[in-house]
Write a protein that holds these residues in place. Structure first.
Motif, PDB file in Angstrom:
ATOM      1  N   ARG A 143     -11.807   5.482   0.680  1.00 25.42           N
ATOM      2  CA  ARG A 143     -10.765   5.115   1.634  1.00 25.42           C
ATOM      3  C   ARG A 143      -9.519   4.624   0.904  1.00 25.42           C
ATOM      4  O   ARG A 143      -8.389   4.972   1.264  1.00 25.42           O
ATOM      5  CB  ARG A 143     -11.314   4.022   2.562  1.00 25.42           C
ATOM      6  N   ALA A 144      -9.740   3.830  -0.150  1.00 25.63           N
ATOM      7  CA  ALA A 144      -8.602   3.336  -0.918  1.00 25.63           C
ATOM      8  C   ALA A 144      -7.893   4.491  -1.631  1.00 25.63           C
ATOM      9  O   ALA A 144      -6.661   4.562  -1.653  1.00 25.63           O
ATOM     10  CB  ALA A 144      -9.066   2.286  -1.924  1.00 25.63           C
ATOM     11  N   THR A 189       0.834  -1.204   0.000  1.00 19.21           N
ATOM     12  CA  THR A 189       0.000   0.000   0.000  1.00 19.21           C
ATOM     13  C   THR A 189       0.871   1.257   0.000  1.00 19.21           C
ATOM     14  O   THR A 189       0.588   2.217  -0.712  1.00 19.21           O
ATOM     15  CB  THR A 189      -0.921   0.011   1.236  1.00 19.21           C
ATOM     16  N   HIS A 199      -3.034   7.020   6.444  1.00 21.88           N
ATOM     17  CA  HIS A 199      -2.038   6.563   7.420  1.00 21.88           C
ATOM     18  C   HIS A 199      -0.614   6.539   6.865  1.00 21.88           C
ATOM     19  O   HIS A 199       0.315   7.071   7.469  1.00 21.88           O
ATOM     20  CB  HIS A 199      -2.417   5.173   7.934  1.00 21.88           C
ATOM     21  N   THR A 200      -0.449   5.922   5.684  1.00 24.33           N
ATOM     22  CA  THR A 200       0.914   5.810   5.153  1.00 24.33           C
ATOM     23  C   THR A 200       1.458   7.132   4.638  1.00 24.33           C
ATOM     24  O   THR A 200       2.643   7.256   4.401  1.00 24.33           O
ATOM     25  CB  THR A 200       1.006   4.825   3.967  1.00 24.33           C
ATOM     26  N   THR A 257      -5.281   6.517   0.273  1.00 22.94           N
ATOM     27  CA  THR A 257      -3.905   6.047   0.434  1.00 22.94           C
ATOM     28  C   THR A 257      -3.020   6.612  -0.678  1.00 22.94           C
ATOM     29  O   THR A 257      -1.836   6.314  -0.730  1.00 22.94           O
ATOM     30  CB  THR A 257      -3.810   4.508   0.416  1.00 22.94           C
TER      31      THR A 257
END
Ligand SMILES: Nc1ncnc2c1ncn2[C@@H]1O[C@H](COP(=O)(O)OP(=O)(O)O)[C@@H](O)[C@H]1O
Ligand SMILES: [Mg+2]
Lengths: 254, 365
Positions: free
Chosen positions: A163-164, A75, A103-104, A167
């Protein structure tokens, strides 16, 4: 070329849901993977995203070998996905679900959170405003504060896409996004996927709805019993006798 | 409604062997009556919500200040016995906050949490009695040792999920308890360790109950503050995501192993602190304070209050410490009541007494 799959095999004991599958994905295209239930499509996705470690073969993302890397590493490199069975964070708010996607792309840790440093606050508000943007892009920003599991089914599926996207992937893997949607929602979804493509992202799509597949795909791969039996443009696939035979055994499926 | 009545019947039936027919009947009517009142209150509170009360709009900040002043003044108004209970409640709040990070935030069912509490308490006791350290020197070392033991448990445990994890942590709790009971040369076995001195500040002994009260109060406030800040951060979100769906969390880029380790270590941190406070407050530690029942007791505080809710954990801890003390005569039925309470909770309010606030407006700044 953004993604290359070489002789990928995944075996569970004697069962081989994916067998010697190879293909290449070019930048900025929509590639669809079709095939009957149990053909190994989801298993292939799981191998591409690190949820399963392939038994054999390689996955190359931007020319670098990512075979057997952990999902969070994949991810971080720029591969995101949605799930066939909805996997949202049900008791978190819609906005928080999307914030998790960031997050990432963020890094503030423990201490700065306790101290609530200026950097921490800046990053938090950035995460939040970006998450809002993704919700607006998908068209569910009105529900930002609602609990995710209170959304209707179709919106939960779209939330997974938001959500995807959060990232910040280069390639987006969608596992049956239209399943369970009504015709109106399906049309909206097709528009959405096209907008994601226009945005410069590469999309790999698993889908049963042939109207969707034929309508938006640049290329199509057909899997049957874990084996790739055909690849080509929608036109080529529609006229491929092997596909017609293997896929449903009827001619009127397209 | 019918479910509730059947349930009350069942509870009364269960209590038959303990209380005899008269007692069971009394219980039956008692609970039914209480349930009736509960329903009535629930109805009326719905009405209250609809009728907006004008004029009473206070700043929550003012409420906090009032609570804070009351907390500061408490030792002047309470008898020693009650102050003792309040101090104990404070220590349990810290402990339960730690467990709430593990169970409530991250969703890892840890049934051996008393082991960390024990390690914190024994480390503090040993540093103070055998190494001659003062409390303030022993405290950080005890916390460190507890966190290290958290890591040691996390290594094997975090490969497991759900029930398996619960069993391994339960086993860890038992191993620690047995070790404390049998390692005579270090722990004095069942006799425990006594002779722990009081904390000093600038040569001034903090030995009285009200001194302990203020020490514990400071740590409780710090614990609430820090746990809250982490809850509303990237780390807190990552934990919640793991609790909600581990596979999805990992696919969203969260290194789940790392964050589970972090939850274990962070939880152990508070258990170590609570243990050290307990040791120095009691001036004595023995294995019987750290049994499996203790782990269950703390888990009940977390679950009763509301999984993942910080106010819930505080409320649950207060309830479970104060209530048994208030109902001393019914000591015998403590576990029965606890079990009943938990089952009732799972049937009627599975989200706990206080539902955690997760919508962004509340979690925002
Ligand atoms: N973890 C697993 N263990 C054993 N068999 C699996 C596992 N995951 C998938 N399979 C099997 O692989 C086959 C392909 O499944 P899947 O990839 O979900 O198909 P599709 O998504 O094309 O419908 C099925 O027979 C399924 O039972
Ligand atoms: Mg599938």
């Amino acid at each position: 070329m953004i993604l290359e799959v070489r002789n990928l095999t995944k075996a569970f004991g004697g069962l081989k849901p994916v067998e010697e599958v190879s293909f290449r994905v070019m930048h900025g295209v929509i590639l669809s993977i079709i095939g009957p239930n149990g053909a190994g499509k989801t298993t292939l996705f799981n191998c591409l995203t690190g949820i399963y470690s392939p038994t054999k073969g390689h996955v190359l993302f931007e020319e670098k070998d990512v075979t057997g890397k952990k999902p969070y590493e994949v991810t971080a490199k720029g591969v995101a996905r949605t799930f066939q069975n909805i996997r949202i964070f049900g008791s978190m708010s819609v906005l928080e679900n999307v914030m998790i996607g960031q997050h990432t792309r963020s890094k503030e840790g423990f201490l700065s959170a306790v101290m609530k440093t200026a950097k921490f606050r800046r990053e938090e508000s950035e995460i939040k405003s970006k998450a809002y943007e993704y919700l607006e892009f998908i068209g569910i920003a009105d529900y930002a504060d609602a609990d995710a599991d209170s959304l209707p089914y179709g919106d939960q599926k779209r939330l997974e896409i938001a959500r995807a996207l959060a990232t910040e992937p280069k390639i987006l893997l969608l596992d049956e996004p239209a399943a369970g949607m009504n015709p109106q929602e399906t049309i909206e979804l097709m528009k959405l996927i096209n907008r994601i493509k226009e945005w410069g992202k590469t999309v790999i799509l698993i889908e049963h709805d042939m109207k969707v597949v034929m309508g938006i795909s640049d290329r199509i791969i057909v899997l049957d019993h874990g084996v790739k039996i055909a690849e080509g443009t929608p036109k080529e696939i529609q006229n491929n006798p092997d596909v017609i035979e293997a896929y449903l055994g009827k001619e009127d499926i397209f | 409604m019918i479910k509730a009545l059947l349930f009350i019947l069942w509870i009364s039936f269960l209590s038959l062997p303990f209380m005899g027919i008269k007692g069971a009947l009394f219980l039956l009517f008692g609970i039914s009556f209480a349930y009736g009142i509960f329903l009535a209150v629930k109805k009326s509170s719905i009405i209250f919500k609809e009728v907006k009360m004008p004029g009473i709009s206070y700043e929550p900040r003012i409420l906090y200040i009032v609570i804070f002043i009351i907390l500061l003044a408490l030792p002047f108004g309470l008898k020693d016995y009650y102050l003792d209970v309040v101090i104990l409640a404070g220590i349990y709040i810290i402990l339960a906050l730690g467990l709430s990070v593990v169970i409530g935030f991250c969703g890892l069912l840890n049934l051996g949490f008393a082991a960390f509490y024990a390690i914190g308490a024994y480390a503090c006791a040993l540093f103070m009695t055998k190494a001659g350290l003062g409390f303030w020197g022993a405290l950080p070392l005890s916390i460190l040792i507890t966190m290290i033991s958290g890591f040691i448990l996390a290594f094997p445990a975090l490969r497991l999920h759900g029930d398996y994890l619960a069993i391994v942590t339960l086993g860890f709790g038992e191993i620690v308890h047995l070790t404390l009971n049998n390692w005579d040369s270090l722990t004095h076995g069942p006799n425990g360790i006594s002779g722990i001195t009081v904390p000093f500040i600038f040569g001034f002994a903090l030995g009285s109950l009200s001194h302990y009260y203020y020490i514990v109060l400071i740590f409780v406030l710090a614990a609430i503050f820090i746990v809250r800040r982490i809850y509303y951060s990237r780390t807190g979100r990552a934990w919640l995501a793991i609790r909600e769906d581990e596979t999805a969390a990992e696919a969203m880029g969260i290194n789940t192993t790392k964050y589970k380790f972090l939850a274990f270590a962070f939880g152990a941190f508070w258990a170590g602190l609570a243990g050290a406070l307990f040791a120095s407050k009691m001036r004595f530690v023995s294995p019987e304070s750290f049994t499996f029942m203790e782990s269950v007791f703390v888990a009940c505080m977390v679950i009763l209050g509301g999984l993942g809710s910080i106010p819930g954990v505080i409320f649950g801890s207060l309830l479970l410490v104060v209530l048994p003390e208030a109902l001393r005569e019914f000591q015998l039925y403590r576990m029965l009541a606890l079990g009943t309470g938990l089952v009732l909770m799972m049937v009627f309010r599975p989200q706990g007494l206080i539902k955690p606030k997760t919508t962004i407006n509340h979690r925002g700044h």
